[in-house]
Design an enzyme around this catalytic site. Structure first.
Site, PDB file in Angstrom:
ATOM      1  N   GLY A 214       0.750  -1.173   0.096  1.00 37.67           N
ATOM      2  CA  GLY A 214       0.035  -0.042  -0.068  1.00 37.67           C
ATOM      3  C   GLY A 214       0.870   1.066  -0.095  1.00 37.67           C
TER       4      GLY A 214
ATOM      5  N   GLU B  75      -1.340   5.191   5.314  1.00 35.75           N
ATOM      6  CA  GLU B  75      -0.455   4.165   5.127  1.00 35.75           C
ATOM      7  C   GLU B  75       0.686   4.174   6.148  1.00 35.75           C
ATOM      8  OE1 GLU B  75      -2.387   2.509   3.758  1.00 35.75           O
ATOM      9  OE2 GLU B  75      -2.570   2.463   1.665  1.00 35.75           O
TER      10      GLU B  75
END
Length: 382
Positions: free
Chosen positions: A242, A364
């Site tokens: 991610g 993230e």
């Protein structure tokens, strides 16, 4: 300006196809979507037709089966059209990869074909109102009840919430710390699942961000992803990829801003000459381009490391995410400055890119946490 170098012919073809898609389906509408807070699900499904719904998912369930290096090339190009939409699709793909990597065959065949076509969208539910950077401190609980699990808790800042069908939820099944966390697959139609109002945000207005609330959500045993107690490890593995996706989206958004700045400076005159011919501005453009190239090189190195399961991959992913998101925001902000007053106007699209890219330094894993990961790697190697 081309960001494609030292790539295979297949990767060049991916880049060209995705940039053409972004130019046609994202860029002309991005400002309006931001203004209207419109989530273009139909366009996400068109992107899935191009193979962007299951980028890293194996082909037997409809995925594209691409490598991480392929993915960062694709997401950079997609973000030139709209960083908000590209970033959501990166998150969707993170969840799809986690189901493909850690799910059993029944879970893969149940969920992945419709995720790959974007008929169903996905949400990643780790962060909570009181547990962001300290992800191991989550308090959402999953308790056994016969052959079922019952989930209670609240997840915060969930991209796509309400519109997504599948939610990958991290919940505590054991004691404190990371080993007490497990991962669950929650369907939007599961009783007890609800959503908070859409958050009012600085950027990313083309995708919804809401709380995900779990009030006695009762799940059958087959909704556990992986083994009990493996949730934190699964979550961190997903975040490695991610982070690469968000980093790529930062580079794509910043590159689009730089391209627009070049056009603007070439069109404008001051003191009898085009602004593009002013050496001071040329120096600034050179620094912007250099920063993007350096961040791109590190990003692609990190992606290649993750592809080959290099032990340093998590550290390199953290480095790449930190550098690319900081650099991407700074370049976009410089592009706004080079537009003068026009950069501050919504119709020019530059201020939207700046607002969209600002959050990439937070999500993230904040860039402060990226520094923690890198420092731990250094200390461990000392």
């Amino acid at each position: 300006m081309s960001a494609v170098y030292d790539l295979t012919e297949e990767q060049r073809a991916i880049a060209d196809a995705v940039r053409a898609f972004a130019d046609e389906h994202l860029a002309p509408h991005a400002v309006d979507w931001d203004r209207d807070k419109h989530f273009p699900v139909d366009v996400l499904r068109k992107a899935a037709d191009l193979g962007l719904g299951g980028v890293y998912v194996r082909e037997d369930v409809g995925g594209s089966g691409l490598a991480r290096l392929d993915g960062v090339v694709a997401f950079e190009e997609l973000a030139t059209g709209c960083p908000s939409i590209a970033a959501y699709l990166s998150i969707h793909n993170m969840v799809a990869w986690m189901v493909d990597r850690y799910g059993d065959q029944d879970q893969r065949t149940r969920w992945l074909p419709r995720l790959c076509t974007a008929e169903h969208l996905a949400g990643y539910c780790l962060t909570e109102p009181g547990a962001g950077s300290d992800a191991a401190a989550i308090t959402t609980r999953a308790a056994r009840a016969g052959g079922h699990w019952v989930l209670d808790g609240v997840k915060q800042f969930i991209s796509g919430a309400g519109a997504a069908r599948l939610y990958l939820v991290m919940a505590r099944t054991g004691g404190p710390g990371p080993r007490g966390v497990s991962a669950f697959l929650v369907d939007r139609d599961d009783p007890g699942l609800s959503f908070g109002p859409d958050e009012r945000k600085m950027g990313w207005n083309a995708q919804p961000t809401r709380q995900v609330r779990l009030d006695g959500v009762r799940l059958p045993a087959d909704r556990l992803l992986g083994a009990e107690g493996e949730g934190f490890r699964i979550a961190m593995a997903g975040l490695n990829g991610g982070r690469l996706g968000i980093a790529a989206c930062s580079l794509g958004g910043a590159r689009a801003a730089l391209e627009r700045a070049l056009v603007h400076l070439d069109d404008r005159e001051a003191f009898g000459a085009r602004l593009l011919h002013a050496q001071a501005l040329q120096f600034r453009l050179a620094d912007m381009a250099t920063g993007l190239e350096a961040a791109r090189a590190l990003l692609r190195r990190a992606a290649a490391a993750l592809d080959r399961a290099d032990p340093r991959a998590p550290e390199l992913c953290a480095m790449a995410k930190r550098l690319a998101t900081d650099t991407g925001f700074e370049v976009a902000d410089q592009a706004l400055q080079l537009h003068g007053g026009y950069g501050y106007l919504a119709d020019f699209g530059i201020e939207k890119i700046v607002r969209d890219l600002r959050v990439h330094r937070i999500l993230e894993g904040t860039n402060e946490i990226m520094r923690v990961i890198v420092a731990r790697g250094l200390i461990g190697a000392a």
